[in-house]
Design a protein around this motif. Structure first.
Motif, short mmCIF file in Angstrom:
data_model
loop_
_atom_site.label_atom_id
_atom_site.label_comp_id
_atom_site.label_asym_id
_atom_site.label_seq_id
_atom_site.Cartn_x
_atom_site.Cartn_y
_atom_site.Cartn_z
N ALA A 109 7.54 -4.87 10.16
CA ALA A 109 6.60 -5.09 9.07
C ALA A 109 5.56 -4.16 9.01
N ALA A 110 5.23 -3.64 7.96
CA ALA A 110 3.93 -2.68 7.76
C ALA A 110 3.31 -2.80 6.51
N GLY A 111 2.15 -2.45 6.38
CA GLY A 111 1.18 -2.56 5.30
C GLY A 111 1.00 -3.97 5.01
N GLY A 144 -0.18 3.11 -6.47
CA GLY A 144 0.26 3.88 -7.73
C GLY A 144 -0.29 3.55 -8.81
N THR A 145 -1.00 2.38 -8.93
CA THR A 145 -1.57 1.86 -10.12
C THR A 145 -3.24 1.99 -9.97
N SER A 146 -3.65 2.59 -8.96
CA SER A 146 -5.10 2.88 -8.76
C SER A 146 -5.53 4.24 -9.54
N SER A 147 -6.42 4.33 -10.19
CA SER A 147 -6.67 5.43 -11.08
C SER A 147 -7.44 6.62 -10.13
N ARG A 148 -8.01 6.07 -9.08
CA ARG A 148 -8.54 6.81 -8.12
C ARG A 148 -9.16 6.11 -6.70
N ILE A 149 -8.39 6.67 -5.73
CA ILE A 149 -8.56 6.14 -4.29
C ILE A 149 -9.61 6.90 -3.71
N VAL A 178 11.98 -0.96 3.16
CA VAL A 178 12.21 -1.70 1.91
C VAL A 178 10.83 -1.51 1.22
N GLY A 179 10.51 -0.91 0.42
CA GLY A 179 9.20 -0.58 -0.50
C GLY A 179 8.78 0.79 -0.27
N ALA A 180 8.28 1.29 -1.61
CA ALA A 180 8.02 2.87 -1.60
C ALA A 180 6.56 2.70 -1.73
N GLY A 181 5.63 1.90 -1.25
CA GLY A 181 3.96 1.97 -1.55
C GLY A 181 3.71 2.86 -0.26
N PRO A 182 2.45 2.89 0.09
CA PRO A 182 1.80 3.92 1.10
C PRO A 182 2.39 3.63 2.32
N ALA A 183 3.00 2.37 2.87
CA ALA A 183 3.29 2.01 4.16
C ALA A 183 4.78 2.70 4.08
N GLY A 184 5.64 2.33 3.15
CA GLY A 184 7.02 2.73 3.09
C GLY A 184 7.22 4.16 3.15
N LEU A 185 6.44 4.81 2.18
CA LEU A 185 6.38 6.27 2.16
C LEU A 185 6.08 6.86 3.57
N VAL A 229 15.09 4.77 1.74
CA VAL A 229 14.05 3.65 1.22
C VAL A 229 14.75 3.16 -0.07
N LEU A 230 14.48 2.04 -0.23
CA LEU A 230 14.84 1.03 -1.39
C LEU A 230 13.45 0.56 -2.20
N GLU A 231 13.48 0.81 -3.44
CA GLU A 231 11.99 0.47 -4.14
C GLU A 231 12.80 -0.28 -5.39
N SER A 232 12.19 -1.47 -5.58
CA SER A 232 12.53 -1.98 -6.64
C SER A 232 11.94 -1.53 -8.10
N THR A 233 10.64 -1.11 -8.06
CA THR A 233 9.84 -0.76 -9.19
C THR A 233 9.77 0.69 -9.29
N ALA A 234 8.72 1.14 -8.88
CA ALA A 234 8.40 2.63 -8.91
C ALA A 234 7.36 3.05 -7.62
N ILE A 235 7.79 4.36 -7.31
CA ILE A 235 7.18 4.89 -6.13
C ILE A 235 5.65 4.88 -5.95
N GLY A 236 5.11 4.40 -5.02
CA GLY A 236 3.59 4.30 -5.06
C GLY A 236 2.86 2.86 -4.99
N GLY A 237 3.84 1.86 -5.37
CA GLY A 237 3.43 0.58 -5.07
C GLY A 237 2.04 0.46 -5.77
C1 LIG Z 1 -5.80 -1.63 -8.49
C2 LIG Z 1 -5.79 -1.19 -7.23
C3 LIG Z 1 -6.60 -0.44 -6.40
C4 LIG Z 1 -6.85 -0.06 -5.16
N1 LIG Z 1 -7.61 0.84 -4.69
C5 LIG Z 1 -7.68 1.00 -3.37
C6 LIG Z 1 -8.36 1.97 -2.95
O1 LIG Z 1 -9.36 2.78 -3.61
N2 LIG Z 1 -8.55 2.26 -1.44
C7 LIG Z 1 -7.83 1.59 -0.53
O2 LIG Z 1 -7.76 1.98 0.40
N3 LIG Z 1 -6.80 0.60 -1.10
C8 LIG Z 1 -6.80 0.21 -2.39
N4 LIG Z 1 -5.90 -0.67 -3.05
C9 LIG Z 1 -5.20 -1.30 -1.96
C10 LIG Z 1 -4.28 -0.53 -1.75
O3 LIG Z 1 -3.24 0.25 -2.72
C11 LIG Z 1 -2.84 -1.36 -0.82
O4 LIG Z 1 -3.54 -1.92 0.38
C12 LIG Z 1 -1.77 -0.46 -0.58
O5 LIG Z 1 -1.15 0.05 -1.38
C13 LIG Z 1 -0.83 -1.12 0.43
O6 LIG Z 1 0.48 -0.56 0.64
P1 LIG Z 1 1.71 -1.12 1.05
O7 LIG Z 1 2.74 0.18 1.08
O8 LIG Z 1 1.86 -2.04 2.10
O9 LIG Z 1 2.13 -2.05 -0.26
P2 LIG Z 1 2.42 -1.65 -1.73
O10 LIG Z 1 1.27 -0.64 -2.09
O11 LIG Z 1 2.16 -3.21 -2.33
O12 LIG Z 1 3.75 -1.43 -2.06
C14 LIG Z 1 4.86 -2.04 -2.04
C15 LIG Z 1 6.21 -1.65 -2.61
O13 LIG Z 1 7.21 -2.48 -2.21
C16 LIG Z 1 7.98 -2.53 -3.39
N5 LIG Z 1 8.68 -3.93 -3.32
C17 LIG Z 1 8.42 -5.07 -3.23
N6 LIG Z 1 9.75 -5.83 -2.97
C18 LIG Z 1 10.65 -5.28 -2.84
C19 LIG Z 1 11.93 -5.43 -2.65
N7 LIG Z 1 12.46 -6.50 -2.20
N8 LIG Z 1 12.88 -4.46 -2.64
C20 LIG Z 1 12.21 -3.11 -2.79
N9 LIG Z 1 10.85 -2.69 -2.83
C21 LIG Z 1 10.04 -3.72 -3.02
C22 LIG Z 1 7.08 -2.75 -4.60
O14 LIG Z 1 7.48 -2.53 -5.95
C23 LIG Z 1 5.93 -1.99 -4.13
O15 LIG Z 1 6.19 -0.66 -4.89
C24 LIG Z 1 -5.87 -0.98 -4.44
C25 LIG Z 1 -4.90 -1.90 -4.89
C26 LIG Z 1 -5.00 -2.05 -6.52
C27 LIG Z 1 -4.02 -2.92 -6.92
#
Ligand SMILES: Cc1cc2nc3c(=O)[nH]c(=O)nc-3n(C[C@H](O)[C@H](O)[C@H](O)COP(=O)(O)OP(=O)(O)OC[C@H]3O[C@@H](n4cnc5c(N)ncnc54)[C@H](O)[C@@H]3O)c2cc1C
Length: 569
Positions: free
Chosen positions: A528-530, A277-282, A244-251, A266-274
């Motif tokens: 749980a991850a991420g 995906g909104t960070s212009s440069r990691i 559940v979630g396609a941010g870095p942990a889910g991917l 993989v179920l993603e409610s919004t867009a791939i990248g979490g």
């Molecule tokens: C602007 C910005 C810049 C950043 N820059 C850096 C950087 O330079 N370096 C760095 O190491 N970290 C950076 N981070 C932090 C990093 O992006 C996060 O730590 C990382 O993305 C966490 O990954 P995640 O997969 O755990 O969660 P997320 O990235 O939050 O992804 C979670 C995903 O789950 C989805 N989701 C939520 N609820 C549901 C549901 N009920 N069903 C299905 N999908 C769901 C969300 O839509 C989202 O796509 C930045 C964060 C931001 C906001």
């Protein structure tokens, strides 16, 4: 006859005429079919010409500027050029032998003045020049491709429903155009309808018109454009693993799960990248010395997971989870449900936004969400501010005070004691360059192309004070996406998911259930991850790491289940 469209421009600046000539030549050889290349040998003339290009409506795609100019450092010129051409990608050209190279690049990138760098000499061009230009062009084209719209939306600009549709299309890279109801284009489109609803109306390129719809309908209608292979409904009823979630942990969980033989959805409610995906440069992800855009990292990871066999459902997230005999049942927010032998929750967090004029425009250009410790070199000898009163804000203050000339913690309340540990308060008191301003809030942030000053408001007196500021770190907390989970997935008081040894009563011996695995939640088979996990390090790399680590634990759970069929009671 239609007017020919002028080609976008590459703009090169260096006080060394032979370098300009050589670079212009190398760029023309490769790109002149689609772009014009212009050169200037004076900083002043370059700024004037960039201004003139803006006035005549020309599009500048890239500005490449040498750092070592006598009249003005290249990084300064790149920062100033932002006023005339905010969308141009800015590339710093720096001598390979320049001792200050690292410092200049790090500072320029952190403060949003520079996005890419090239070294001088840049030959062989195939190796040192063209890949950087190609990468910058991909990023520029993504945002500035000519206005083909696959979807046209007509609505009221400030209607949150309009924003929701625009946001979903934008985050999924679907080209769209939005027209206000009152605009000539909007009115003309609405004329085609017998009855005009009060919600936004969606006009698709194939002639279909959506007047009443769910998010899943929109996703389905434009689905093919979102991501190759993505869909809005699962193909099967049952999977080994649902992520559940396609941010870095889910991917990451999807890549490892699918590659290790698990049928993975993989179920993603919004867009791939979490969030990533909104960070212009990691810039701190291993293996990308010049950084990588979060969108590109996410796209690559998505493609990798998909090619390894993971199935993706977008814009139709999870809204319910329950134990179902030996398996788990996941309910989808828009439509349907699936069963899974194991679930990885990777739903991440949302950072609380600071709501003050000017903040949103300066994110990444001096305003940062989270601790962003990688920005420390950039704030050396500068005045830095941190909004927040928690332990992470305190730790960041102490860390930054080693290099910044001053660090000020801005606290809305009348004391730090309510929210920060004693030892940190003592350490801040003993750090000469760190100070605390109580009952203070940010009233505005200012700066043309990067943050230069903040307006601070004293909440007790209402008085405003304008101070110079090079960076503002906003650390006012993150909210995990966990409200949809059932009570039997234990969470801490902030809503983050507890796993493994952090679970209360982790010894399930009394219930006859096995001890939870390190990333396993209180609901057996659910991991749980991420960022969503309690105590997680909020970083892309750690989210990716946890996503991969969850998979061997999923295998172990499945193994346990096979040998102890009555484990769940
Ligand atoms: C602007 C910005 C810049 C950043 N820059 C850096 C950087 O330079 N370096 C760095 O190491 N970290 C950076 N981070 C932090 C990093 O992006 C996060 O730590 C990382 O993305 C966490 O990954 P995640 O997969 O755990 O969660 P997320 O990235 O939050 O992804 C979670 C995903 O789950 C989805 N989701 C939520 N609820 C549901 C549901 N009920 N069903 C299905 N999908 C769901 C969300 O839509 C989202 O796509 C930045 C964060 C931001 C906001």
């Amino acid at each position: 006859m239609t007017e020919p469209v002028a080609q976008p421009i590459f703009f090169v600046v260096d006080e060394d005429p032979s370098a300009v000539e050589m670079l212009v030549g190398d760029l023309e050889r490769r790109f002149q079919a689609d772009y014009r290349v212009m050169g200037e040998t004076s900083a002043q003339a370059a700024l004037e010409r960039l201004g003139a290009l803006r006035d005549s409506g020309e599009q500048v795609a890239l500005i490449i500027c040498a750092e070592s100019m006598r009249a003005m450092p290249g990084s300064e010129l790149l920062a100033r050029s932002r006023a005339a051409h905010p969308d141009a990608k800015r590339i710093l050209l720096i001598d390979y032998s320049d001792q200050r190279m690292l410092d200049v690049i790090a500072r320029g990138m952190a403060l949003g003045r520079v996005e890419y760098y090239l070294t001088k000499p840049w030959r062989p061009s195939e190796h040192l020049l063209y890949p950087v230009i190609g990468e910058a062009l991909v990023a520029w084209t993504r945002l500035n491709s000519p206005g083909f719209a696959l979807v046209r939306i007509v609505g009221d600009h400030w209607d949150p429903r309009s924003f929701a549709v625009r946001d979903a299309l934008e985050r999924n890279n679907v080209p769209y155009a939005f027209y206000d109801r009152g605009s000539p284009e909007g009115a003309e489109l609405l004329q085609k309808l017998d009855q005009v609803p009060d919600n936004p109306v969606i006009f698709l390129a194939d002639g279909r018109v959506l007047t009443s719809y769910t998010r899943a309908d929109v996703a389905e209608a434009v689905g093919a454009q979102m991501a190759v292979g993505a869909q809005v409904r699962p193909r099967l009823d049952a999977y080994d693993l649902v992520v559940v979630g396609a941010g870095p942990a889910g991917l990451s969980a999807a890549v490892y799960g699918a590659s290790e033989g698990l049928s993975t959805l993989v179920l993603e409610s919004t867009a791939i990248g979490g969030q990533a995906g909104t960070s212009s440069r990691i810039r701190n992800f291993l293996g990308f010395p010049a950084g990588i855009s979060g969108g590109e990292l996410a796209e690559r990871a998505y493609e990798q997971a998909w090619m390894l066999g993971a199935e993706f459902v977008l814009m139709n997230g999870a809204s319910g989870l329950s134990a179902d005999g030996d398996g788990l049942q996941v309910t989808l927010s828009e439509d349907g449900q699936v069963t899974a032998r194991a679930v990885v929750l990777a739903t991440g967090v949302s950072y609380r936004q600071l709501d003050a004029p000017g903040i949103a425009d300066l994110v990444g250009a001096g305003v940062f969400y989270g601790s962003a410790l990688s920005e420390a070199p950039a704030v050396k000898d500068q005045d830095v501010f941190i909004v927040g009163a928690g332990n992470s804000a305190g730790q960041t203050a102490i860390y930054l005070a080693r290099s910044a000339s001053s660090v000020t913690l801005l606290v809305r309340g009348d004391s730090l004691a309510k929210s920060m540990s004693d030892y940190l308060i003592t350490e801040i008191e003993g750090t000469p360059r760190a100070q605390v301003r109580l009952h203070t809030e940010v009233a505005a942030a200012r700066g043309d192309h990067r943050l230069t000053e903040l307006v601070l408001r004293d909440r007790a007196t209402g008085r405003d004070d304008t101070v110079p500021a090079a960076a503002l770190f906003v650390m006012i907390g993150a909210t995990p996406h966990t409200d949809w989970l059932p009570g039997d997935v234990a969470r801490d008081r902030h809503g983050f998911i507890l796993t493994g040894r952090d679970l209360p009563g982790r010894d399930r011996a009394e219930t006859g259930q096995p001890i939870p695995l390190p990333l396993e939640t209180s609901l057996p088979g659910v991991f749980a991850a991420g960022d969503v996990q309690a105590g997680s390090v909020k970083r892309v790399a750690s989210a990716v790491g946890q996503g991969s680590v969850a998979i061997p634990q999923v295998h172990e759970h499945l193994q346990r289940q096979a040998t102890q069929p009555a484990a769940r009671s």
